[in-house]
Write an enzyme that holds these catalytic residues in place. Structure first.
Site, PDB file in Angstrom:
ATOM      1  N   ASP A  40       0.838  -1.339   0.034  1.00 27.96           N
ATOM      2  CA  ASP A  40      -0.026  -0.021   0.066  1.00 27.96           C
ATOM      3  C   ASP A  40       0.795   1.279  -0.008  1.00 27.96           C
ATOM      4  O   ASP A  40       1.985   1.337   0.532  1.00 27.96           O
ATOM      5  CB  ASP A  40      -0.845  -0.025   1.195  1.00 27.96           C
ATOM      6  CG  ASP A  40      -1.766  -1.079   1.499  1.00 27.96           C
ATOM      7  OD1 ASP A  40      -1.999  -1.885   0.370  1.00 27.96           O
ATOM      8  OD2 ASP A  40      -1.894  -1.661   2.650  1.00 27.96           O
ATOM      9  N   ASP A  64      -0.655  -2.609  -4.595  1.00 24.43           N
ATOM     10  CA  ASP A  64      -1.619  -3.062  -3.761  1.00 24.43           C
ATOM     11  C   ASP A  64      -2.806  -1.800  -3.481  1.00 24.43           C
ATOM     12  O   ASP A  64      -3.118  -1.158  -4.582  1.00 24.43           O
ATOM     13  CB  ASP A  64      -1.416  -3.662  -2.165  1.00 24.43           C
ATOM     14  CG  ASP A  64      -2.186  -4.541  -1.513  1.00 24.43           C
ATOM     15  OD1 ASP A  64      -3.492  -4.466  -1.956  1.00 24.43           O
ATOM     16  OD2 ASP A  64      -1.829  -5.080  -0.556  1.00 24.43           O
ATOM     17  N   ASP A  92      -5.076   1.775   2.590  1.00 27.18           N
ATOM     18  CA  ASP A  92      -6.096   0.624   3.191  1.00 27.18           C
ATOM     19  C   ASP A  92      -6.088   0.710   4.580  1.00 27.18           C
ATOM     20  O   ASP A  92      -5.117   1.185   5.375  1.00 27.18           O
ATOM     21  CB  ASP A  92      -5.403  -0.706   2.854  1.00 27.18           C
ATOM     22  CG  ASP A  92      -5.643  -1.055   1.384  1.00 27.18           C
ATOM     23  OD1 ASP A  92      -6.074  -0.380   0.739  1.00 27.18           O
ATOM     24  OD2 ASP A  92      -5.224  -2.268   1.183  1.00 27.18           O
ATOM     25  N   ARG A 124     -12.594  -0.319  -5.485  1.00 30.02           N
ATOM     26  CA  ARG A 124     -12.493   0.050  -3.986  1.00 30.02           C
ATOM     27  C   ARG A 124     -12.314   1.628  -3.963  1.00 30.02           C
ATOM     28  O   ARG A 124     -11.416   2.215  -3.501  1.00 30.02           O
ATOM     29  CB  ARG A 124     -11.109  -0.540  -3.472  1.00 30.02           C
ATOM     30  CG  ARG A 124     -11.088  -2.203  -3.737  1.00 30.02           C
ATOM     31  CD  ARG A 124      -9.864  -2.610  -2.948  1.00 30.02           C
ATOM     32  NE  ARG A 124      -9.881  -4.123  -3.263  1.00 30.02           N
ATOM     33  CZ  ARG A 124      -8.984  -4.987  -2.793  1.00 30.02           C
ATOM     34  NH1 ARG A 124      -7.895  -4.409  -1.865  1.00 30.02           N
ATOM     35  NH2 ARG A 124      -8.976  -6.258  -2.852  1.00 30.02           N
TER      36      ARG A 124
END
Ligand SMILES: *[C@@H]1O[C@H](CO)[C@@H](O)[C@H](O)[C@H]1NC(C)=O
Ligand SMILES: *[C@@H]1O[C@H](CO)[C@@H](O)[C@H](O)[C@H]1NC(C)=O
Length: 431
Positions: A222, A252, A256, A309
């Site tokens: 991330d 990624d 997150d 997402r």
């Protein structure tokens, strides 16, 4: 004498019957406009302040309120709520879940709900990083200040838990993951400062502000991971990678938010050229830890050329308002595993086929773990607040939830200004 404006009874009836266009507002407290929708759309109750024309036909009538006027000398007006007029489409629920979702009550110091329409938006912290049980986020305010421009100086400047403001000058290449301590503000200087190459890790920490930073190019991990942490404000940054050409897992996430993290605001960021943006809750088997946490506010962000997402949530609550989604190629907002989202005042543009889904299928384009056909989880919930502009996108709300109000006050930009205000206000060099 020519009759000026003389409305006959039948003319008034015609005016009152004017039909709202697709996705327009059609009801709510104080609403004086049309209360029925054009053909193919149904006026659907979102909350006491908004009803909206959404695709479909109603089982019952459109209006959510009836008004009766008593002709006394002072002409009192009483408003009667008729709950039976809520359409069946908002009530459809599949009872896959055995857990009753809990609406967490937040202690707030301000009146709940959108109070002001600020045409330019507000750059002050709003949302869960401000209104939470611990207190408004402050980052490193009042602490020491340092300016850094190299990796070693940066890592040592951010690591303690004592209050500190760390200014970043220029783009620093990180050679390993950097752990950020509590009570920290990381502020980029000017319009070309930030970090690249490795992850900023916020793990078991509290009270961190990251602003005005360019954050990019972390392969296989991330850009920012927020894990078991509380009170984080990610504001006015530019987060990007090298595009979607290498598939969903080459990089990624961008931000997150996992392991019961809570009270986070993600505002005025420019996210672009990346596949999986922001995962909230990293596993459908993590219910015991995550459920009742993961309160995140996303507002006034600009997402451009993204995959999935935006965000994708499990077990938490995300308030998503006044964001601009452009070319969000597979699925923008996903609410799954009993997660709840409140979605309002957002604009969807370009190649953005699915704006919002609460259907529990993790689509193959979002890198499922067990089957190339996708992973099946429990559905999530979604509530629609102030009208969204869905553009040509579809949405699939399988269950409406209890997250009808954010529980705090915030500045809602009028829908017609969102696209221009967000484009003008996001990213670096604006604060
Ligand atoms: C952050 O600062 C506050 C106020 O100085 C302090 O009480 C708290 O312990 C600090 N947080 C951590 C994790 O050290
Ligand atoms: C919408 O959700 C339903 C389940 O309620 C599912 O059958 C359908 O395939 C979904 N549509 C899309 C486009 O994902």
């Amino acid at each position: 004498m020519k009759s000026a404006v003389l409305l006959t009874t039948s003319a008034l009836a015609v005016l009152a019957a004017a039909q709202q266009t697709a996705y327009g507002q059609c009801g709510g407290q104080g609403w004086t406009g049309a209360t029925s929708c054009v053909s193919g759309y149904t006026c659907t109750y979102s909350n006491d302040f908004y009803s909206q024309c959404v695709p479909g036909t109603a089982a019952t009538t459109a209006s959510t309120k009836t008004t009766t006027t008593k002709s006394t000398t002072t002409s009192k007006t009483t408003t009667t709520k008729t709950s039976t007029t809520k359409t069946s489409t908002t009530k459809t629920s599949t009872t896959k879940s055995t857990t009753t979702p809990i609406q967490t009550t937040l202690s707030t110091t301000t009146t709940a709900g959108p109070t002001t329409q600020v045409p330019s938006g507000s750059f002050t912290v709003e949302g869960f990083a401000r209104n939470n049980p611990t207190g408004t986020i402050s980052g490193g305010a009042g602490g020491s200040t340092t300016t850094v421009s190299a990796y070693a100086a940066f890592t040592s400047a951010v690591k303690s838990n004592t209050a500190k403001v760390v200014y970043v000058s220029g783009i620093i290449t990180l050679t390993a993951k950097v752990k950020v301590g509590s009570n920290t503000s990381i502020l980029g200087l000017g319009s070309n400062s930030g970090v690249t190459g490795k992850t900023l890790s916020l793990s078991s920490v509290d009270n961190i502000i990251i602003r005005n930073m360019k954050i990019s190019e972390v392969k296989g991990d991330d850009l920012i991971t927020i894990s078991s942490s509380t009170r984080v404000w990610i504001d006015h940054n530019e987060l990007f990678n090298g595009g979607l050409g290498n598939g969903p897992d080459y990089y990624d996430g961008q931000i997150d938010i996992i392991h019961a993290s809570d009270y986070i605001t993600v505002s005025w960021n420019y996210f672009h050229d990346h596949w999986k943006c922001s995962l909230v809750g990293n596993s459908d088997s993590n219910r015991a830890e995550d459920f009742g946490h993961l309160h995140v506010t996303y507002h006034h962000n600009y997402w451009k050329n993204m995959g999935t997402r935006g965000p994708a949530g499990r077990f938490g609550h995300q308030h998503i308002y006044n964001n601009l989604y452009e070319d969000y190629h597979y699925q923008a907002i996903h609410s799954r595993s009993d997660n709840q989202v409140l979605v309002e005042g957002n604009v969807f543009r370009g190649d953005t086929p699915e704006a919002l889904s609460t259907y529990g299928l993790v689509i193959p384009m979002d890198s499922p773990n067990t089957c190339t056909c996708g992973d099946q989880e429990l559905d999530g919930y979604a509530n629609l607040g102030a009208a969204n502009d869905w553009g040509s996108s579809t949405y699939n709300i399988t269950r409406t939830g209890t997250f009808t109000s954010a529980g705090y006050s915030y500045n809602l930009t009028p829908l017609s200004s969102v696209e221009s205000i967000v484009k003008a206000g996001v990213g670096v060099g604006k604060i």
